[in-house]
Design an enzyme around this catalytic site. Structure first.
Site, mmCIF file in Angstrom:
data_model
loop_
_atom_site.group_PDB
_atom_site.id
_atom_site.type_symbol
_atom_site.label_atom_id
_atom_site.label_comp_id
_atom_site.label_asym_id
_atom_site.label_seq_id
_atom_site.Cartn_x
_atom_site.Cartn_y
_atom_site.Cartn_z
ATOM 1 N N ARG A 1 -24.147 -0.653 -32.520
ATOM 2 C CA ARG A 1 -24.794 0.585 -32.985
ATOM 3 C C ARG A 1 -24.080 1.802 -32.452
ATOM 4 O O ARG A 1 -23.599 1.812 -31.318
ATOM 5 C CB ARG A 1 -26.102 0.807 -32.519
ATOM 6 N N ARG B 1 -33.279 -7.026 -21.368
ATOM 7 C CA ARG B 1 -34.499 -6.600 -22.182
ATOM 8 C C ARG B 1 -34.972 -7.711 -22.946
ATOM 9 O O ARG B 1 -36.311 -7.797 -23.176
ATOM 10 C CB ARG B 1 -34.121 -5.299 -23.177
ATOM 11 N N ARG C 1 -24.782 4.498 -27.352
ATOM 12 C CA ARG C 1 -25.911 4.731 -26.308
ATOM 13 C C ARG C 1 -25.324 4.061 -24.936
ATOM 14 O O ARG C 1 -25.141 2.719 -25.213
ATOM 15 C CB ARG C 1 -27.344 4.639 -26.679
ATOM 16 N N LYS D 1 -38.614 -3.757 -35.478
ATOM 17 C CA LYS D 1 -40.049 -3.668 -35.523
ATOM 18 C C LYS D 1 -40.625 -2.374 -35.713
ATOM 19 O O LYS D 1 -41.728 -2.171 -36.420
ATOM 20 C CB LYS D 1 -40.621 -4.029 -34.097
ATOM 21 N N ARG E 1 -50.651 -6.665 -24.171
ATOM 22 C CA ARG E 1 -49.339 -7.005 -23.602
ATOM 23 C C ARG E 1 -49.383 -7.973 -22.353
ATOM 24 O O ARG E 1 -48.633 -8.671 -22.267
ATOM 25 C CB ARG E 1 -48.478 -5.736 -22.900
#
Ligand SMILES: [Zn+2]
Length: 249
Positions: A155, A199, A188, A38, A113
């Site tokens: 990642r 999430r 990470r 995004k 939101r």
């Protein structure tokens, strides 16, 4: 006229690139699950149309840094471990929307939101004093769960040159080592499946009512995020043109 953007993931956007002034994007709420890209897509729209991105995170930081009354209030609430209430967030957004650079449109990130925020924003910008005189449209970039999971858990980052790899889709030449200077790659600590699941859950719970709100008003479309950056950009633009041109008056 719809211009094209040259994309190179290793290079920052060209700040001198021409701005497409032939289309009025208006306020665009961009939605997308973790890992969907995004931020990249928002940046492409910002560059192409020369409009700002308005993120509540940035607004909170800016208000805190400037020591505004709203910033101090928000800081006090956050330091007690609570969420900043709608009223304060709304007020920060309202102030931001009075600035000159929003007159052709803006990309909303992380706001509205909640339904209360969405109603507040709709009512606020219905006032002709707020430019551009266009309603908020919402575009959700959607991708398959497994693909998002791979993008997050695959990642790997080079701490030395900040290059980002993905062990599934964009691996380094040598496993675990950066192509640029040979530094070890690291993951990470929150790029894990359990964190991703949490999430995703939060994202879905939070966005469902907002999506329902804009869908009911005929101001919502999805863009296919299961593809490369350029193709996703094209899908987002198609949704954008469709939502704006479908509007009568
Ligand atoms: Zn490196």
């Amino acid at each position: 006229m719809v211009g094209t953007i040259t994309l190179n993931s290793h290079c920052p956007s060209d700040p001198t690139a021409p701005v497409d002034a032939s289309f009025l994007p208006g306020p665009v709420l961009l939605l997308g699950a973790p890992g969907v890209g995004k931020g990249t897509q928002a940046q492409l729209l910002v560059t192409k149309y020369g409009i700002p991105q308005i993120s509540t995170g940035d607004l909170l930081r800016a208000n805190k840094a400037r020591g505004t009354e709203l910033g101090l209030k928000a800081q006090a609430i956050m330091s007690s471990g609570q969420l900043v209430p709608d009223a304060i967030v709304n007020e920060m957004v309202l102030e931001r929307l009075r600035e000159k650079d929003v007159q052709r449109g803006y990309i909303l990130d992380g706001y509205p939101r909640t339904l209360d925020q969405a109603d507040f924003l709709d009512e606020t910008i219905a006032d002709p004093a707020f430019l551009p005189r266009l309603p908020v449209i919402a575009i959700s970039i959607v991708a398959a769960y497994d693909q998002l999971l791979q993008r997050i858990t695959g990642r790997r980052i080079c701490a030395t040159c900040k290059s980002i790899y993905n062990v599934y889709t964009n691996p380094p030449k040598v496993d675990g080592v950066c192509d640029c200077e040979g530094a070890p790659l690291s993951q990470r600590s929150d790029d894990t499946e359990p964190v991703f699941i949490e999430r995703m859950k939060t994202f879905e719970e939070q966005t469902a009512p907002v999506i329902a709100h804009y869908r009911a008003l005929g101001r919502f479309e999805e863009a296919d995020g299961n593809q490369g950056v350029e193709a996703v950009n094209a899908a987002v633009e198609t949704a954008l043109f469709h939502l704006r041109n479908g509007r009568s008056g």
